[in-house]
Write a protein that holds these residues in place. Structure first.
Motif, mmCIF file in Angstrom:
data_model
loop_
_atom_site.group_PDB
_atom_site.id
_atom_site.type_symbol
_atom_site.label_atom_id
_atom_site.label_comp_id
_atom_site.label_asym_id
_atom_site.label_seq_id
_atom_site.Cartn_x
_atom_site.Cartn_y
_atom_site.Cartn_z
ATOM 1 N N ASP A 1 0.820 -1.208 0.000
ATOM 2 C CA ASP A 1 0.000 0.000 0.000
ATOM 3 C C ASP A 1 0.857 1.262 0.000
ATOM 4 O O ASP A 1 2.092 1.216 -0.023
ATOM 5 C CB ASP A 1 -1.001 -0.017 1.164
ATOM 6 C CG ASP A 1 -0.357 0.199 2.533
ATOM 7 O OD1 ASP A 1 0.835 0.572 2.607
ATOM 8 O OD2 ASP A 1 -1.059 0.009 3.546
ATOM 9 N N ALA A 2 0.199 2.411 0.016
ATOM 10 C CA ALA A 2 0.892 3.690 -0.092
ATOM 11 C C ALA A 2 1.811 3.961 1.096
ATOM 12 O O ALA A 2 2.706 4.803 1.018
ATOM 13 C CB ALA A 2 -0.128 4.823 -0.229
ATOM 14 N N ASP B 1 0.858 -5.776 -6.809
ATOM 15 C CA ASP B 1 0.147 -4.500 -6.747
ATOM 16 C C ASP B 1 0.975 -3.534 -5.908
ATOM 17 O O ASP B 1 1.059 -3.666 -4.691
ATOM 18 C CB ASP B 1 -1.229 -4.758 -6.120
ATOM 19 C CG ASP B 1 -2.038 -3.488 -5.918
ATOM 20 O OD1 ASP B 1 -1.531 -2.389 -6.187
ATOM 21 O OD2 ASP B 1 -3.199 -3.601 -5.461
ATOM 22 N N ALA C 1 -0.182 2.042 -8.857
ATOM 23 C CA ALA C 1 -1.141 3.074 -8.461
ATOM 24 C C ALA C 1 -0.525 3.920 -7.356
ATOM 25 O O ALA C 1 0.649 3.798 -7.027
ATOM 26 C CB ALA C 1 -2.458 2.427 -8.018
ATOM 27 N N GLY C 2 -1.309 4.768 -6.772
ATOM 28 C CA GLY C 2 -0.736 5.667 -5.766
ATOM 29 C C GLY C 2 -1.779 6.320 -4.912
ATOM 30 O O GLY C 2 -2.813 5.723 -4.631
ATOM 31 N N ARG D 1 1.662 0.280 -4.713
ATOM 32 C CA ARG D 1 1.168 1.647 -4.580
ATOM 33 C C ARG D 1 2.303 2.553 -4.083
ATOM 34 O O ARG D 1 3.288 2.081 -3.527
ATOM 35 C CB ARG D 1 0.000 1.716 -3.592
ATOM 36 C CG ARG D 1 -1.053 0.619 -3.733
ATOM 37 C CD ARG D 1 -1.881 0.773 -4.993
ATOM 38 N NE ARG D 1 -2.802 -0.337 -5.197
ATOM 39 C CZ ARG D 1 -4.111 -0.292 -4.932
ATOM 40 N NH1 ARG D 1 -4.643 0.813 -4.430
ATOM 41 N NH2 ARG D 1 -4.878 -1.340 -5.160
ATOM 42 N N ALA E 1 -2.172 9.154 0.816
ATOM 43 C CA ALA E 1 -1.818 8.797 -0.558
ATOM 44 C C ALA E 1 -1.255 9.968 -1.349
ATOM 45 O O ALA E 1 -1.161 9.888 -2.568
ATOM 46 C CB ALA E 1 -3.038 8.228 -1.285
ATOM 47 N N CYS F 1 -5.465 -6.046 -1.624
ATOM 48 C CA CYS F 1 -5.646 -4.656 -1.208
ATOM 49 C C CYS F 1 -6.736 -4.466 -0.166
ATOM 50 O O CYS F 1 -6.773 -3.428 0.508
ATOM 51 C CB CYS F 1 -5.924 -3.769 -2.421
ATOM 52 S SG CYS F 1 -7.461 -4.139 -3.293
#
Length: 381
Positions: free
Chosen positions: A16-17, A109, A174-175, A111, A126, A25
């Motif tokens: 995750d971020a 995944d 992603a972010g 981020r 984020a 997630c």
């Protein structure tokens, strides 16, 4: 042979971020590690796998998938990655009694919390730009839903054994903004250097390409035959610039035009977080998506204290419905039409409150566009 309750711990890894790892997630398991490999076979992940092998889906981590009200069980999405033929037998053969596995994730995944924008829908968790803003203006940490987060946390994360990323068939970036992530460029540069570019590259990006990374992105992604970019656009015209503070919608559309011309093999789409600004400019956004041959989908806003003034349900029903109906006349893709109908059916009125004025004024003073909420949104509530 009994299959595990979920294949995610053998096929997928989410970071995750904040740099915390988990099997997917929505799983609440949190793992701290310095490398992807360390997190993959960490004590926490191994114990999690043992419980899955025993047929248990831990309720403290997997409440989403065991909720009987859910029509879709997220765990099923990982069946394709592992569950082929004798998958259950292979999981047992390649997993030690303590949960350590010889499998490596099929999909990763990744981020990042690094971001150049201060979207009014987002939080400091984020967006590094929002955290800098919070510190500069001494805004309470709770308002940004920000945890104790180091700007070096995910930037320091690296890959100890390159075979780990060589085996992945899909990367989800992603972010934050993925094109600001040092780890992202580390992985891409290595895969290109070793001519290992068969993996599917999926991006959720704000399409601003900070630090003049557009050319670098085009050059790198031209090596990968399977690429998809989902652009986060939350409106059109001044409504977009208001929500996605720090961006220019005109520059974004120009970047999209260049990407479509230079990466003809890639797939492109637009995803919108639905706000009152998004509804009030929805026809223009849908029209541009049709003109650029982009699939459009939207999802509802997660409403928090700091973004309460963006709630789409504060619009009068006739205003809300008129914009949805106009957009439905323009949309051509079945998924876009399905998304618009769902959004229209979700309406239930929420009145404007004093908090809406307070929070909108707070950020308008900091980010500019003062008076926008009162002048451009309130008349339609």
């Amino acid at each position: 042979m009994k299959r595990p309750a979920c294949y995610a711990p053998w096929s997928h890894l989410n970071v995750d971020a904040g740099g915390e790892m988990r099997p997917c997630c929505i799983c609440r398991l949190k793992i701290k590690a310095k490398t992807l490999e360390e997190g993959w076979n960490s004590p926490e992940m191994k114990a999690f796998r043992v419980r899955m092998l025993n047929g248990e889906m831990p309720p403290e981590y997997c409440d989403h998938c065991i909720d009987p009200r859910r029509t879709w069980i997220y765990a099923k999405s990982f069946d394709y990655d592992v569950a082929k033929g004798d998958a259950a037998e292979q999981v047992l053969l390649k997993t030690k009694p303590d949960g350590e596995t010889l499998f490596v994730p099929v999909s990763i995944d990744l981020r990042t919390h690094l971001c150049n924008l201060k979207c009014r829908t987002c939080s400091g968790f984020a967006s590094s730009a929002m955290r800098s803003e919070r510190k500069k203006h001494d805004i309470p940490i709770q308002i940004y839903r920000e945890t104790e987060l180091s700007d070096l946390h995910l930037s320091d994360l690296t890959v100890a054994n390159q075979t780990f990323v060589e085996s992945a068939k899909k990367f989800y970036w992603a972010g934050g903004e993925p094109f600001m992530s040092p780890l992202h460029w580390e992985v891409l540069d290595y895969l290109i250097k070793t001519n290992n570019t068969k993996a599917f590259m999926f991006y959720s990006t704000n399409a601003t390409f900070p630090g003049k990374t557009l050319e670098r992105a085009i050059e790198a992604l031209s090596h990968f035959p399977k690429v998809e970019l989902a652009f986060s656009l939350d409106g059109d015209g001044e409504y977009s610039d208001y929500v996605r503070s720090g961006s220019s919608i005109d520059e974004i559309w120009e970047n999209i035009r260049i990407l479509k011309a230079r990466l003809p093999h890639a797939k492109f789409s637009v995803d919108t977080t639905i706000t009152n600004c998004g509804i009030l400019s929805l026809e223009g956004l849908i029209q541009k998506c049709v003109e650029h041959d982009l699939l459009w989908t939207g999802h509802l806003l997660n409403r928090w204290d700091y973004n309460c003034y963006l709630g789409e349900k504060m619009l009068r029903k006739e205003v809300f419905d008129s914009h949805l109906d106009a957009a439905l006349k323009i949309a051509t893709h079945p998924e876009s039409i399905k998304s618009l109908n769902f959004i229209k059916s979700s309406y239930s009125h929420l009145p404007v409150t004093e908090a809406d004025y307070v929070e909108s004024e707070r950020y308008e003073k900091i980010r500019g566009m003062e008076g926008f909420f009162k002048e451009k949104i309130v008349p339609f509530t």
